[in-house]
Design a protein around this motif. Structure first.
Motif, short mmCIF file in Angstrom:
data_model
loop_
_atom_site.label_atom_id
_atom_site.label_comp_id
_atom_site.label_asym_id
_atom_site.label_seq_id
_atom_site.Cartn_x
_atom_site.Cartn_y
_atom_site.Cartn_z
N SER A 58 0.83 -1.21 0.00
CA SER A 58 0.00 0.00 0.00
C SER A 58 0.86 1.26 0.00
O SER A 58 0.54 2.24 -0.66
CB SER A 58 -0.93 0.01 1.22
N ILE A 59 1.96 1.22 0.74
CA ILE A 59 2.88 2.36 0.78
C ILE A 59 3.46 2.59 -0.61
O ILE A 59 3.51 3.73 -1.10
CB ILE A 59 4.00 2.11 1.82
N GLN A 61 2.23 1.86 -3.45
CA GLN A 61 1.19 2.40 -4.33
C GLN A 61 0.91 3.87 -4.02
O GLN A 61 0.83 4.69 -4.94
CB GLN A 61 -0.10 1.57 -4.19
N CYS A 62 0.77 4.22 -2.76
CA CYS A 62 0.43 5.62 -2.43
C CYS A 62 1.56 6.58 -2.78
O CYS A 62 1.30 7.72 -3.17
CB CYS A 62 0.00 5.75 -0.97
N ASN A 65 1.49 8.30 -6.14
CA ASN A 65 0.55 9.40 -6.34
C ASN A 65 1.21 10.77 -6.21
O ASN A 65 0.58 11.78 -6.52
CB ASN A 65 -0.62 9.30 -5.35
N GLN A 110 1.53 11.41 2.08
CA GLN A 110 1.01 10.19 1.46
C GLN A 110 1.09 9.01 2.44
O GLN A 110 0.15 8.22 2.53
CB GLN A 110 1.77 9.85 0.18
N LYS A 113 -1.71 8.47 4.96
CA LYS A 113 -2.96 7.87 4.47
C LYS A 113 -2.97 6.36 4.70
O LYS A 113 -4.02 5.73 4.64
CB LYS A 113 -3.14 8.17 2.98
N VAL A 114 -1.78 5.79 4.93
CA VAL A 114 -1.65 4.33 5.03
C VAL A 114 -1.22 3.88 6.43
O VAL A 114 -1.66 2.85 6.92
CB VAL A 114 -0.64 3.80 3.98
#
Length: 180
Positions: A58-59, A61-62, A65, A110, A113-114
């Motif tokens: 997840s990290i 991926q974020c 962004n 970012q 968010k995770v």
């Protein structure tokens, strides 16, 4: 032992080798326990510590962004963290960069968010040349004379820390700059 990670900018090899060569003009090999090899020279954007594989995905991926453009960094003088006579970390500083601070801020934004962000220390960009004070000898670093050297930053990485290997830091993901 659990696997630990950090997010950082790898220092180009020609600059890392110049830092390691110049470090030979000091006595940090006698005063400090850890002297990073050229392949491990980096600027930490955020230390993650242990994270589970699902969270790590997840990290990764974020962080993709983040929209940021390539920028230039320049090395600066030698500095330290801790007491001047027995510093816990000696490092090559980098000149202040709005772009670097913005990138680091975006990385933290970012990540928040995770994962829960509890480490909110001020960001001090640096390239560690020696850490973990271990001596009774006096530190001699006045002969460290690294000229200012500039390099482009077009990506940052997630590194896995392998404590029993050299080099210790293994790049497991790379995030390229993206136009704003």
């Amino acid at each position: 032992m659990k696997q630990h990670y950090f997010i950082g900018i790898k220092v180009p090899m020609h600059i890392a080798k110049a830092i390691v060569k110049e470090r030979e003009n000091t006595n940090v090999h006698k005063t400090h326990k850890t002297l990073p090899v050229a392949e491990d020279m980096h600027i930490t954007l955020f230390y993650l510590g242990h994270v589970e594989q699902s969270i790590l995905s997840s990290i990764m991926q974020c962080l993709r962004n983040i929209k940021w453009e390539k920028f230039e960094l320049t090395t600066n003088e030698l500095a330290h963290f801790g007491n001047e006579q027995t510093p816990r970390v000696i490092y090559t500083a980098v000149e202040n960069s709005h772009f670097l601070h913005a990138l680091q801020h975006d990385v933290v934004r970012q990540l928040s968010k995770v994962i829960e962000i509890t480490n909110t220390k001020d960001f001090h960009a640096h390239i560690t040349i020696a850490k973990k004070w271990a001596a009774v000898d006096e530190l001699h670093i006045k002969d460290f004379q690294l000229p200012k050297m500039s390099f482009d930053v077009s990506h940052f990485s997630i590194f896995q820390i392998n404590n029993n290997q050299s080099p210790r830091y293994e790049e497991i993901d790379c995030i390229q700059s993206r136009r704003v």
